[in-house]
Scaffold this active site. Structure first.
Site, PDB file in Angstrom:
ATOM      1  N   LYS A  82       0.863  -1.119  -0.066  1.00 45.64           N
ATOM      2  CA  LYS A  82       0.120  -0.029  -0.005  1.00 45.64           C
ATOM      3  C   LYS A  82       0.862   1.250   0.065  1.00 45.64           C
ATOM      4  CE  LYS A  82      -3.676  -0.275  -0.262  1.00 45.64           C
ATOM      5  NZ  LYS A  82      -4.933  -0.330  -1.065  1.00 45.64           N
TER       6      LYS A  82
HETATM    7  N1  PMP Z   1      -2.859  -6.996   1.466  1.00 45.39           N
HETATM    8  C1  PMP Z   1      -2.928  -6.558   2.333  1.00 45.39           C
HETATM    9  C2  PMP Z   1      -1.873  -6.835   3.491  1.00 45.39           C
HETATM   10  C3  PMP Z   1      -3.336  -5.250   2.376  1.00 45.39           C
HETATM   11  O1  PMP Z   1      -3.367  -4.329   3.365  1.00 45.39           O
HETATM   12  C4  PMP Z   1      -4.326  -4.738   1.062  1.00 45.39           C
HETATM   13  C5  PMP Z   1      -4.864  -3.401   1.251  1.00 45.39           C
HETATM   14  N2  PMP Z   1      -6.002  -3.194   1.946  1.00 45.39           N
HETATM   15  C6  PMP Z   1      -4.167  -5.698   0.255  1.00 45.39           C
HETATM   16  C7  PMP Z   1      -3.485  -7.076   0.423  1.00 45.39           C
HETATM   17  C8  PMP Z   1      -4.922  -5.624  -1.025  1.00 45.39           C
HETATM   18  O2  PMP Z   1      -4.521  -4.730  -1.960  1.00 45.39           O
HETATM   19  P1  PMP Z   1      -5.503  -3.573  -2.886  1.00 45.39           P
HETATM   20  O3  PMP Z   1      -6.175  -2.532  -1.948  1.00 45.39           O
HETATM   21  O4  PMP Z   1      -4.429  -2.993  -3.876  1.00 45.39           O
HETATM   22  O5  PMP Z   1      -6.516  -4.342  -3.346  1.00 45.39           O
END
Ligand code: PMP
Length: 348
Positions: free
Chosen positions: A68
């Site tokens: 992120k």
């Molecule tokens: N893995 C973790 C540990 C996250 O914090 C997040 C985002 N909330 C994601 C995956 C997913 O990423 P995205 O928001 O780009 O879909």
């Protein structure tokens, strides 16, 4: 000054290194410049098991510790460019944790305040990190998105009451997926020398999947894009039937799964989706730790299980890329707590 006893060739190298030649020095220029350009790592055990090359994009090596960081940086820079965020302003966000952590790093580096709304079912480690870094954290009751007291909606409303505040709105702000279109996608393409056959990852906001997918499909339309979903999420059904209806949950995973199709995810060309249970994820995360030396969080476990499922579907000889989102250090009180697992009938 020429170092003593160095031959002339070394002297020339030294001058380039010590001089103002930033390119040759390969020195990152501060926090923002250190986001991205993460290694792509061969997952040895999984590759041998499947006969495919299973490669993990090491997003846990970003300076704030997760995938992120890219979204946080892109959203702040975009707001600055649009004039939505002025010097000394405040960034407000609703986040399960990692976006907040990325944002408070970026805010500290650029002189902004940071206020984070967070559902109260998240691991306490994330709250501690946010507060240590200087964010104001407001933990609110965990309620569905349609409820006006949902953490994302509270963040948006609160930002409106402040002067010079910017609501990052990671779910529907497409500067989030742009980060992955501009950086993660091209890096994966370059690192695999264009040999990638499939990309799979789980979805929280959808920024990662949507941005990487868009870039890869523009390079080669036949690259398979597979959405990885935990239980208790509506996205597997959305990707396979077009209807977003919730699967049976709950899941102990954090930051992934969603009940709705966000603006970031909307319009993404997804070829297929796979579901991964918590038990599959737990087995994967512990195997990776004990047998291979890795320490991954739950979304990475889901992603690696999905990569294996995609490899089994495609057969040996394919190159499959997924995302290593963050490390296990934020989940010690839950995913790495035997009592927490046992209460949920999950086994190591
Ligand atoms: N893995 C973790 C540990 C996250 O914090 C997040 C985002 N909330 C994601 C995956 C997913 O990423 P995205 O928001 O780009 O879909």
């Amino acid at each position: 000054m020429r170092a003593k006893n160095l031959p002339a060739s070394d002297f020339r190298y030294n001058r380039a290194v010590l001089g103002n030649d930033k390119k040759r020095m390969e020195i990152s220029q501060g926090f923002a410049d250190t986001v991205g350009n993460t290694p792509l790592i061969r997952m040895n055990r999984l590759s041998e098991l499947t006969g495919c090359e299973i490669l993990g994009k090491a997003e846990f090596l970003n300076p704030g510790g997760s995938v992120k960081d890219r979204a946080a940086l892109w959203m702040v820079r975009d707001a600055e460019e649009r004039g939505a965020l002025q010097p000394g302003g405040i960034v407000v966000e609703g986040t399960a944790g990692n976006t907040g952590i990325g944002l408070v790093h970026v805010c500290n580096a650029r002189g902004y305040g940071c206020i984070i709304y967070m559902p109260d079912n998240q691991s306490p480690e994330k709250v501690e990190i946010l507060e240590t870094l200087g964010a104001e954290v407001r933990q609110v009751a965990t309620v569905p998105y349609k409820d006006p007291m949902n953490y994302q909606k509270q963040a948006g409303r609160f930002a409106e009451t402040l002067e010079n505040a910017f609501w990052a709105n990671q779910f529907d702000n497409v500067a989030n997926r742009q980060a992955h279109y501009d950086s993660t996608g091209p890096e994966i393409w370059r690192q695999t020398d264009g040999t990638i056959d499939a990309f799979t990852c789980s979805v929280g906001t959808g920024g990662t999947l949507a941005g990487v997918s868009r870039f890869l499909k523009e390079q080669r339309q036949d690259i398979q894009l597979v959405l990885a979903d935990p239980m208790g999420s509506a996205l597997h059904s959305w990707a396979t039937t077009g209807e977003a209806s919730m699967s049976k949950g709950p899941s102990i995973t954090e930051g992934i799964g969603n009940s709705r199709v966000t603006d970031n995810l909307a319009g993404t060309e997804v070829d297929d989706a796979v579901q991964v249970t918590d038990q599959e994820m737990v087995t994967m995360v512990y195997q990776q730790m004990v047998e291979e030396g890795w320490f991954f969080g739950s979304s990475t476990g889901i992603n690696l299980c999905a990569a294996v499922k995609v490899a089994e579907q495609m057969g040996p000889g394919h190159t499959i890329v997924t995302v290593l989102c963050d490390t296990g250090s934020k989940y010690q009180s839950r995913l790495f707590n035997p009592e927490f697992l046992a209460e949920r009938d999950l086994h190591v």
